[in-house]
Design a protein around this motif. Structure first.
Motif, PDB file in Angstrom:
ATOM      1  N   LEU A 191       1.195  -1.031   0.064  1.00 34.44           N
ATOM      2  CA  LEU A 191      -0.423   0.225   0.021  1.00 34.44           C
ATOM      3  C   LEU A 191       0.771   1.531   0.145  1.00 34.44           C
ATOM      4  N   ALA A 192       0.662   1.551  -0.638  1.00 36.31           N
ATOM      5  CA  ALA A 192       1.358   3.359  -1.179  1.00 36.31           C
ATOM      6  C   ALA A 192      -0.114   4.746  -0.825  1.00 36.31           C
ATOM      7  N   GLY A 193       0.653   5.472  -0.769  1.00 35.87           N
ATOM      8  CA  GLY A 193      -0.885   6.904  -0.553  1.00 35.87           C
ATOM      9  C   GLY A 193      -2.395   6.122  -0.414  1.00 35.87           C
ATOM     10  N   GLN A 194      -2.572   6.230  -1.884  1.00 37.82           N
ATOM     11  CA  GLN A 194      -3.850   5.775  -1.609  1.00 37.82           C
ATOM     12  C   GLN A 194      -4.313   4.456  -3.085  1.00 37.82           C
ATOM     13  N   SER A 195      -3.206   4.024  -3.391  1.00 35.72           N
ATOM     14  CA  SER A 195      -3.048   2.802  -4.820  1.00 35.72           C
ATOM     15  C   SER A 195      -2.907   1.068  -3.922  1.00 35.72           C
ATOM     16  N   LEU A 196      -2.974   0.524  -4.089  1.00 40.72           N
ATOM     17  CA  LEU A 196      -2.577  -0.625  -3.151  1.00 40.72           C
ATOM     18  C   LEU A 196      -1.950  -1.167  -4.685  1.00 40.72           C
ATOM     19  N   TYR A 197      -1.258  -2.214  -4.604  1.00 40.79           N
ATOM     20  CA  TYR A 197      -0.260  -2.896  -5.268  1.00 40.79           C
ATOM     21  C   TYR A 197      -0.051  -4.164  -5.592  1.00 40.79           C
ATOM     22  N   VAL A 198      -1.171  -5.302  -6.479  1.00 39.23           N
ATOM     23  CA  VAL A 198      -0.542  -6.313  -6.118  1.00 39.23           C
ATOM     24  C   VAL A 198      -0.370  -7.328  -7.423  1.00 39.23           C
ATOM     25  N   PRO A 199       0.830  -7.928  -7.046  1.00 40.54           N
ATOM     26  CA  PRO A 199       1.130  -8.955  -7.986  1.00 40.54           C
ATOM     27  C   PRO A 199       0.826 -10.504  -7.784  1.00 40.54           C
ATOM     28  N   VAL A 200       0.465 -10.846  -9.130  1.00 37.51           N
ATOM     29  CA  VAL A 200      -0.624 -11.992  -9.215  1.00 37.51           C
ATOM     30  C   VAL A 200       1.025 -12.885  -9.586  1.00 37.51           C
ATOM     31  N   ALA A 201       0.668 -14.547  -9.874  1.00 35.85           N
ATOM     32  CA  ALA A 201       1.226 -15.833  -9.950  1.00 35.85           C
ATOM     33  C   ALA A 201       1.173 -16.325 -10.763  1.00 35.85           C
ATOM     34  N   ASP A 202       0.022 -16.300 -11.386  1.00 31.83           N
ATOM     35  CA  ASP A 202      -0.483 -17.443 -12.075  1.00 31.83           C
ATOM     36  C   ASP A 202       0.038 -18.008 -12.814  1.00 31.83           C
ATOM     37  N   PRO A 203       0.516 -19.514 -12.978  1.00 32.49           N
ATOM     38  CA  PRO A 203       1.433 -20.148 -13.309  1.00 32.49           C
ATOM     39  C   PRO A 203       0.852 -20.905 -14.678  1.00 32.49           C
ATOM     40  N   GLU A 204       1.099 -21.115 -15.947  1.00 33.24           N
ATOM     41  CA  GLU A 204       0.191 -21.686 -16.984  1.00 33.24           C
ATOM     42  C   GLU A 204      -0.067 -23.445 -16.970  1.00 33.24           C
ATOM     43  N   ARG A 205      -1.288 -23.063 -17.023  1.00 31.84           N
ATOM     44  CA  ARG A 205      -1.829 -25.006 -17.124  1.00 31.84           C
ATOM     45  C   ARG A 205      -2.677 -25.600 -18.064  1.00 31.84           C
ATOM     46  N   GLU A 206      -3.153 -26.116 -17.695  1.00 30.27           N
ATOM     47  CA  GLU A 206      -3.449 -27.016 -18.837  1.00 30.27           C
ATOM     48  C   GLU A 206      -4.507 -27.644 -18.785  1.00 30.27           C
ATOM     49  N   GLN A 207      -5.366 -26.301 -18.055  1.00 29.64           N
ATOM     50  CA  GLN A 207      -7.236 -26.458 -17.816  1.00 29.64           C
ATOM     51  C   GLN A 207      -7.967 -25.715 -18.330  1.00 29.64           C
ATOM     52  N   LEU A 208      -9.021 -26.563 -19.033  1.00 32.36           N
ATOM     53  CA  LEU A 208     -10.098 -26.043 -19.801  1.00 32.36           C
ATOM     54  C   LEU A 208     -10.668 -24.758 -19.279  1.00 32.36           C
ATOM     55  N   GLY A 209     -10.990 -23.955 -20.321  1.00 28.32           N
ATOM     56  CA  GLY A 209     -11.246 -22.284 -19.510  1.00 28.32           C
ATOM     57  C   GLY A 209     -10.232 -21.712 -18.417  1.00 28.32           C
ATOM     58  N   TYR A 210      -9.444 -21.884 -18.526  1.00 21.81           N
ATOM     59  CA  TYR A 210      -8.088 -20.845 -17.639  1.00 21.81           C
ATOM     60  C   TYR A 210      -7.224 -20.553 -18.629  1.00 21.81           C
ATOM     61  N   THR A 211      -7.214 -19.271 -18.539  1.00 21.63           N
ATOM     62  CA  THR A 211      -6.398 -17.807 -18.960  1.00 21.63           C
ATOM     63  C   THR A 211      -5.463 -17.524 -17.561  1.00 21.63           C
ATOM     64  N   PRO A 212      -4.340 -17.681 -17.115  1.00 22.96           N
ATOM     65  CA  PRO A 212      -2.974 -17.278 -16.348  1.00 22.96           C
ATOM     66  C   PRO A 212      -3.130 -15.808 -17.190  1.00 22.96           C
ATOM     67  N   LYS A 213      -2.364 -14.252 -15.514  1.00 25.40           N
ATOM     68  CA  LYS A 213      -2.647 -13.325 -16.310  1.00 25.40           C
ATOM     69  C   LYS A 213      -1.747 -12.899 -15.339  1.00 25.40           C
ATOM     70  N   PRO A 214      -0.597 -12.731 -15.283  1.00 30.06           N
ATOM     71  CA  PRO A 214       0.530 -13.254 -14.278  1.00 30.06           C
ATOM     72  C   PRO A 214       0.760 -11.235 -13.996  1.00 30.06           C
ATOM     73  N   GLY A 215       1.439 -10.608 -13.415  1.00 29.60           N
ATOM     74  CA  GLY A 215       1.743  -9.346 -13.758  1.00 29.60           C
ATOM     75  C   GLY A 215       1.304  -8.371 -12.380  1.00 29.60           C
ATOM     76  N   LEU A 216       1.175  -7.243 -12.586  1.00 28.54           N
ATOM     77  CA  LEU A 216       0.984  -6.307 -10.957  1.00 28.54           C
ATOM     78  C   LEU A 216       0.329  -5.553 -11.470  1.00 28.54           C
ATOM     79  N   TYR A 217      -0.599  -5.302 -10.680  1.00 23.95           N
ATOM     80  CA  TYR A 217      -1.907  -4.221 -10.816  1.00 23.95           C
ATOM     81  C   TYR A 217      -1.769  -3.887 -10.210  1.00 23.95           C
ATOM     82  N   ALA A 218      -2.766  -1.957  -9.673  1.00 27.24           N
ATOM     83  CA  ALA A 218      -2.344  -0.979  -9.074  1.00 27.24           C
ATOM     84  C   ALA A 218      -4.248  -0.947  -9.088  1.00 27.24           C
TER      85      ALA A 218
END
Length: 431
Positions: free
Chosen positions: A262-289
């Motif tokens: 948390l910094a100021g009025q923003s929350l910073y969220v890391p996402v780890a999502d690995p690749e998986r052979e799973q129907l309907g699954y789309t990984p979205k790894p990255g950093l989100y504010a």
């Protein structure tokens, strides 16, 4: 036993200082910082499967110890009788290590019937606490996140944010994000200990953030489901959730892992999502504010693999990789990492966000725009300053910290098939 917790520096009311940490098999140590002699040590084990991976919180001459478990992995063995262990929190006196209270995440397990192989099955179990507890001195509360149940019956304390009284350990309130999540490593290999209709292993592993938002406060919690929750610490069950934001679909080793910032009025969220052979699954790894007031997305920075990976050599999923009969050649792993998401906790300053990746990439982001200002590949050979040849690898679990003008990075972690390594790197931050 190895040590996974950080070192907590506790300054007692009598002005003494202690260095406090725990080993993986749940023994807590308090050391004299000048001599490094052991002042006291005590076991915090709740059962034979207890481990400690989170760090120990200190407040007002008390230590609050998070207790996790490794039966989630043991249950993957066909010979294991599942499952009898659970997580919890123990409060001890910082001065002498005396136990003050213990909160148990479930009741003691009892015989529930048979598994699919006809072996005895016990429950309830699970609800590990594997992150660092959060202190709320104003309300005299302790906040923790819990993991999934390992065996039936499911409890309402799994996949939950829990509020405890600091003095007594009594439950004040609980918020369960995912009900009925029963899962263990047998679900990765079709083992008999996997329950019918298993859940998805959606722990709250990231420490809960107590945030000042104008004249109010929020609790911010990230889950392996890929969802962030803002909770009202003073609300009732109907008004507990202020907002929630889903960033990804999550997996058993994806979503939000070790910590947001948390910094100021923003929350910073890391996402780890690995690749998986799973129907309907789309990984979205990255950093989100996110805007901490309402959860609105301010910006996102996806991360990608920057090399060609040979999928015939991909590691087994999660805990199954631990029991793999053959281990890959590290030299082959370093050529291109299967994992590349953001699992380690992020760190924030007034202007910058620091985040380490599972492929060994350390990045510095501009806090306002999300642009990458600098990056470095740590998964390389290193001739260390102590004369030992080392190698960087995945940045996970401990991640990186910033102290003044210095950025410290722990590089190398291979428990689930990530890149192995053994180096501590120090970078000087300059404009």
């Amino acid at each position: 036993s190895g040590i996974r917790s950080a070192i907590t520096v506790a300054t007692l009311s009598d002005s003494r200082q202690l260095l406090v940490f725990a080993d993986s098999l749940a023994t807590v140590y308090a050391l004299d910082p000048d001599t490094l002699e052991i002042v006291w040590q005590r076991s915090a084990r709740l059962n034979n499967f207890s481990v400690i991976s989170g760090s120990i919180s200190y407040h007002n001459d008390r230590l609050y110890v998070p207790i996790s478990l490794f039966e989630v992995a043991a249950a993957g063995s066909p010979s294991h009788i599942c499952c009898s262990s659970h997580g919890g929190v123990m409060a001890v006196a910082a001065g002498n290590g005396k136990k003050l209270w213990t909160w148990h995440a479930t009741s003691d397990a009892s015989l529930q019937g048979k598994n699919r192989a006809g072996e005895d099955r016990y429950g309830p179990s699970g609800a590990a606490v594997w992150s660092t507890p959060t202190i709320d001195a104003q309300r005299n509360r302790l906040y923790i996140g819990t993991g999934e149940n390992l065996s039936a019956p499911a409890t309402d304390t799994s996949d939950a944010v829990i509020a405890l009284d600091l003095d007594s350990g009594e439950l004040v309130w609980k918020f369960q994000a995912t009900a009925g999540d029963i899962w263990n490593a047998a679900c990765l290999n079709g083992g008999a200990n996997c329950p019918e209709n298993p859940g998805q292993d959606f722990d709250f592993g990231a420490s809960v953030i107590l945030a000042d938002i104008g004249d109010t406060q929020l609790l911010l919690a990230g889950q392996k489901s890929g969802e962030v929750f803002a909770l009202n610490p003073d609300g009732d069950d109907k008004s507990r959730v202020v907002w929630r934001k889903r960033l990804s679909q999550g997996t058993s080793n994806g979503g939000i892992h070790w910590g947001m910032a948390l910094a100021g009025q923003s929350l910073y969220v890391p996402v780890a999502d690995p690749e998986r052979e799973q129907l309907g699954y789309t990984p979205k790894p990255g950093l989100y504010a996110l805007d901490v007031n309402d959860g609105d997305l301010l910006w996102q920075h996806p991360v990608k693999r920057n090399c060609d990976f040979d999928y015939s050599k991909r590691p087994l999923v999660g805990l199954e990789n631990n029991r793999a009969a053959t281990k890959p050649d590290p030299a082959e792993l370093y050529k291109c990492s299967f994992y590349y998401g953001l699992s380690a906790a992020v760190a924030a300053s007034d202007e910058l966000i620091f985040s380490g990746g599972l492929d060994g990439t350390i990045r510095v982001f501009d806090r306002a725009s999300g642009n990458v200002l600098w990056s470095d590949n740590t998964a390389v050979p290193v001739n260390a300053s102590n004369g030992i040849a080392g190698h960087g690898g995945a940045i996970d679990v401990a991640g990186q910290i910033v102290v003044g003008e210095w950025l410290y990075v722990l590089s190398g972690y291979s428990m689930f098939g990530q890149l192995p390594g053994n180096v501590l790197l120090a970078y000087k931050i300059s404009k």
